[in-house]
Motif scaffolding. Structure first.
Motif, mmCIF file in Angstrom:
data_model
loop_
_atom_site.group_PDB
_atom_site.id
_atom_site.type_symbol
_atom_site.label_atom_id
_atom_site.label_comp_id
_atom_site.label_asym_id
_atom_site.label_seq_id
_atom_site.Cartn_x
_atom_site.Cartn_y
_atom_site.Cartn_z
ATOM 1 N N THR A 237 8.905 -14.439 -18.076
ATOM 2 C CA THR A 237 10.255 -14.007 -18.436
ATOM 3 C C THR A 237 10.304 -13.530 -19.881
ATOM 4 N N PHE A 238 9.203 -13.701 -20.615
ATOM 5 C CA PHE A 238 9.172 -13.355 -22.031
ATOM 6 C C PHE A 238 8.459 -12.023 -22.226
ATOM 7 N N GLU A 239 9.068 -10.959 -21.698
ATOM 8 C CA GLU A 239 8.378 -9.682 -21.612
ATOM 9 C C GLU A 239 8.370 -8.886 -22.900
ATOM 10 N N ALA A 240 9.375 -9.041 -23.738
ATOM 11 C CA ALA A 240 9.556 -8.081 -24.832
ATOM 12 C C ALA A 240 9.247 -8.650 -26.209
ATOM 13 N N ASP A 241 8.480 -9.722 -26.298
ATOM 14 C CA ASP A 241 8.260 -10.302 -27.618
ATOM 15 C C ASP A 241 6.777 -10.412 -27.938
ATOM 16 N N GLU A 242 6.446 -11.344 -28.829
ATOM 17 C CA GLU A 242 5.089 -11.522 -29.323
ATOM 18 C C GLU A 242 4.063 -11.744 -28.223
ATOM 19 N N TYR A 243 4.494 -12.273 -27.081
ATOM 20 C CA TYR A 243 3.552 -12.581 -26.016
ATOM 21 C C TYR A 243 2.858 -11.338 -25.459
ATOM 22 N N VAL A 244 3.504 -10.191 -25.563
ATOM 23 C CA VAL A 244 2.884 -8.956 -25.080
ATOM 24 C C VAL A 244 1.555 -8.732 -25.780
ATOM 25 N N PHE A 245 1.585 -8.735 -27.093
ATOM 26 C CA PHE A 245 0.377 -8.523 -27.887
ATOM 27 C C PHE A 245 -0.655 -9.603 -27.628
ATOM 28 N N GLN A 246 -0.234 -10.860 -27.643
ATOM 29 C CA GLN A 246 -1.175 -11.962 -27.485
ATOM 30 C C GLN A 246 -1.844 -11.939 -26.118
ATOM 31 N N ALA A 247 -1.078 -11.635 -25.079
ATOM 32 C CA ALA A 247 -1.637 -11.618 -23.725
ATOM 33 C C ALA A 247 -2.698 -10.535 -23.578
ATOM 34 N N LEU A 248 -2.429 -9.355 -24.099
ATOM 35 C CA LEU A 248 -3.400 -8.274 -23.983
ATOM 36 C C LEU A 248 -4.624 -8.534 -24.843
ATOM 37 N N ARG A 249 -4.412 -9.064 -26.028
ATOM 38 C CA ARG A 249 -5.553 -9.367 -26.884
ATOM 39 C C ARG A 249 -6.421 -10.460 -26.261
ATOM 40 N N ALA A 250 -5.795 -11.360 -25.485
ATOM 41 C CA ALA A 250 -6.550 -12.418 -24.800
ATOM 42 C C ALA A 250 -7.349 -11.884 -23.627
ATOM 43 N N ALA B 211 -5.776 -9.973 -20.860
ATOM 44 C CA ALA B 211 -5.000 -9.714 -19.644
ATOM 45 C C ALA B 211 -5.081 -8.243 -19.260
ATOM 46 N N SER B 212 -5.115 -7.985 -17.964
ATOM 47 C CA SER B 212 -5.184 -6.612 -17.458
ATOM 48 C C SER B 212 -3.825 -6.041 -17.114
ATOM 49 N N GLY B 213 -2.799 -6.856 -17.156
ATOM 50 C CA GLY B 213 -1.472 -6.377 -16.840
ATOM 51 C C GLY B 213 -0.419 -7.350 -17.311
ATOM 52 N N PHE B 214 0.806 -6.864 -17.397
ATOM 53 C CA PHE B 214 1.885 -7.672 -17.944
ATOM 54 C C PHE B 214 3.181 -7.225 -17.295
ATOM 55 N N LEU B 215 3.810 -8.093 -16.530
ATOM 56 C CA LEU B 215 5.057 -7.770 -15.845
ATOM 57 C C LEU B 215 6.059 -8.905 -16.001
ATOM 58 N N GLY B 216 7.342 -8.566 -16.014
ATOM 59 C CA GLY B 216 8.382 -9.577 -16.029
ATOM 60 C C GLY B 216 8.526 -10.207 -14.660
ATOM 61 N N LYS B 217 9.004 -11.441 -14.617
ATOM 62 C CA LYS B 217 9.157 -12.144 -13.346
ATOM 63 C C LYS B 217 10.245 -11.543 -12.472
ATOM 64 N N GLY B 218 11.057 -10.679 -13.042
ATOM 65 C CA GLY B 218 12.092 -10.031 -12.259
ATOM 66 C C GLY B 218 11.596 -8.826 -11.484
ATOM 67 N N VAL B 219 10.281 -8.595 -11.490
ATOM 68 C CA VAL B 219 9.701 -7.453 -10.797
ATOM 69 C C VAL B 219 10.005 -7.519 -9.299
ATOM 70 N N GLU B 220 10.212 -6.358 -8.692
ATOM 71 C CA GLU B 220 10.455 -6.297 -7.253
ATOM 72 C C GLU B 220 9.182 -6.677 -6.487
ATOM 73 N N PRO B 221 9.325 -7.332 -5.324
ATOM 74 C CA PRO B 221 8.139 -7.742 -4.558
ATOM 75 C C PRO B 221 7.153 -6.610 -4.297
ATOM 76 N N ALA B 222 7.643 -5.435 -3.920
ATOM 77 C CA ALA B 222 6.747 -4.312 -3.633
ATOM 78 C C ALA B 222 5.970 -3.899 -4.874
ATOM 79 N N ASP B 223 6.632 -3.939 -6.044
ATOM 80 C CA ASP B 223 5.957 -3.569 -7.285
ATOM 81 C C ASP B 223 4.917 -4.620 -7.671
ATOM 82 N N LEU B 224 5.216 -5.880 -7.394
ATOM 83 C CA LEU B 224 4.252 -6.941 -7.667
ATOM 84 C C LEU B 224 3.000 -6.753 -6.815
ATOM 85 N N LEU B 225 3.177 -6.468 -5.540
ATOM 86 C CA LEU B 225 2.037 -6.267 -4.641
ATOM 87 C C LEU B 225 1.206 -5.070 -5.089
#
Length: 231
Positions: A86-99, A101-115
């Motif tokens: 749920t923390f899509e627009a803050d510092e976690y974006v940078f940290q996740a990619l630097r760690a 991660a191959s992708g980053f999506l908010g939990k509000g994503v539609e099921p079809a988009d998640l798949l």
């Protein structure tokens, strides 16, 4: 082939929801569930899942640390991490990619988009939502992190590869890059693959990080405003 998915989230109801969505598809299978970061790392090693759906805020070890542990393990080179939070627009974006991660999506994503995202990441590609991409760019435009890991030299890149790297950092897909440079999508993909090899990038998400860590892509062009943007 069936794509093997590992769910890592400290909320049981969230895991149940994701399992129901994922297992409704014949080409996807949930091979494990983790409620902590430590458990996610252990299960990634025991199941060798293709994709880990990783929450960020979990007890014991958070999702960022767990992502770093997975991507740093040579035995797990084929395991991709897709961050869902749920923390899509803050510092976690940078940290996740630097760690790693191959992708980053908010939990509000539609099921079809998640798949679609799971399938995309399983193919070795990378996916970011436009909001996350813009947050990453804004972070580096403001001030690149001087404490970040060492970044590779870009001197090995050809002029064309440098052009392609700028466009990848702006969030353009292979088709969009091909259209911009007046080449075929296959040629654009070949350039991207060569750049990843030369710079030692795990995937295209890492190319975005490298481009901004080096300052190479700072101030380069807008990010396409779409519902989700495959890199």
């Amino acid at each position: 082939m069936t794509i093997r998915v590992l769910l890592a989230d400290d909320q049981a109801l969230v895991r149940v929801s994701f399992r129901m969505i994922i297992e409704s598809e014949p080409d996807l299978e949930v091979v494990g569930e983790a409620a902590t970061g430590d458990e996610a790392v252990r299960l990634a090693r025991s199941t060798l899942a293709d994709v880990v759906l990783m929450d960020i805020r979990m007890p014991e070890m958070d999702g960022l640390a767990a992502t770093g542990a997975i991507t740093a393990d040579d035995d797990l080179a084929g395991v991709r991490v897709l961050i869902l939070t749920t923390f899509e627009a803050d510092e976690y974006v940078f940290q996740a990619l630097r760690a790693g991660a191959s992708g980053f999506l908010g939990k509000g994503v539609e099921p079809a988009d998640l798949l679609d995202a799971i399938r995309l990441v399983a193919r070795g590609e990378a996916l970011l939502s436009p909001k996350a991409t813009k947050a990453l760019i804004a972070r580096y435009l403001a001030a690149p992190d001087p404490k970040g890991p060492p970044v590779p030299e870009l001197t090995s890149l050809t002029e064309r590869e440098r052009q392609v790297l700028v466009l990848v950092a702006a969030g353009l897909s292979n088709d969009a890059i091909a259209e911009r440079l007046h080449v075929s999508p296959w040629t654009a993909k070949t350039h991207v693959n060569r750049i990843m090899t030369k710079l030692g990038a795990r995937d295209r998400a890492q190319l975005v990080v490298i481009a901004y860590q080096t300052g190479f892509a700072r101030g380069q062009g807008p990010v396409p405003d779409q519902n989700s943007q495959s890199l």
